[in-house]
Design an enzyme around this catalytic site. Structure first.
Site: not given
Length: 163
Positions: A18, A42, A91, A129
């Site tokens: 990040h 979440k 990514r 994460s």
């Protein structure tokens, strides 16, 4: 005219991947608002307030960064901040399908909002994460994965597991 971009995410927690996107986008835009999303889908490890604080500490050396949080539609928040661009990090190819859908609906909701995709540095292409939390849960060293404030917060969160 000032070029303002919004980099939204859960940032639970912020990783060096990040930070790579934040640092690089800060070179492209006059101002970057790093916006922590209140994601109802979440169950986060850290509260929104904790995530905002970790981001502030982790980006304090970058002069044109603002850290904030938001609820609701991203395009509404982007308009509220006077921005015209959403920054999204990629990514791998697997990220692209989801991000393409999100960019498409955002464009449908507001044709004046552009999405700016940035590939993360290859050294962070595996990093998420979720992976960081899994590694930290077992007290493994995460100093190469996250900034120092996050490393300390993870140690504190998971310290009860060794007691």
């Amino acid at each position: 005219m000032t070029a303002i971009a919004v980099y939204p995410g859960s940032f639970d927690p912020v990783t060096n991947g990040h930070l790579d996107i934040i640092e690089r986008s800060a070179k492209v835009f006059d101002k970057v608002v790093v916006a922590v999303l209140h994601n109802r889908n979440k169950v986060p490890l850290f509260t929104v307030e904790e995530r905002v604080q970790m981001l502030k500490e982790s980006t304090s050396y970058i002069g044109n960064i603002e850290v904030d949080s938001f609820n609701g539609l991203l395009v509404d928040y982007v308009r509220e901040k006077g921005a015209a661009t959403i920054v999204r990090g990629l990514r791998a190819v697997s990220d692209f399908e989801y991000e393409l859908q999100a960019a498409s609906i955002n464009r449908k909701l507001d044709a004046d909002v552009e999405t700016f995709f940035m590939m993360t540095n290859n050294q962070y292409s595996y990093l998420s994460s979720s992976i960081v939390k899994e590694v930290a849960k077992y007290q493994a060293d995460v100093k190469e994965l996250v900034p120092l404030p996050v490393q300390k917060a993870l140690q504190e969160k998971y310290s009860h597991l060794t007691e």
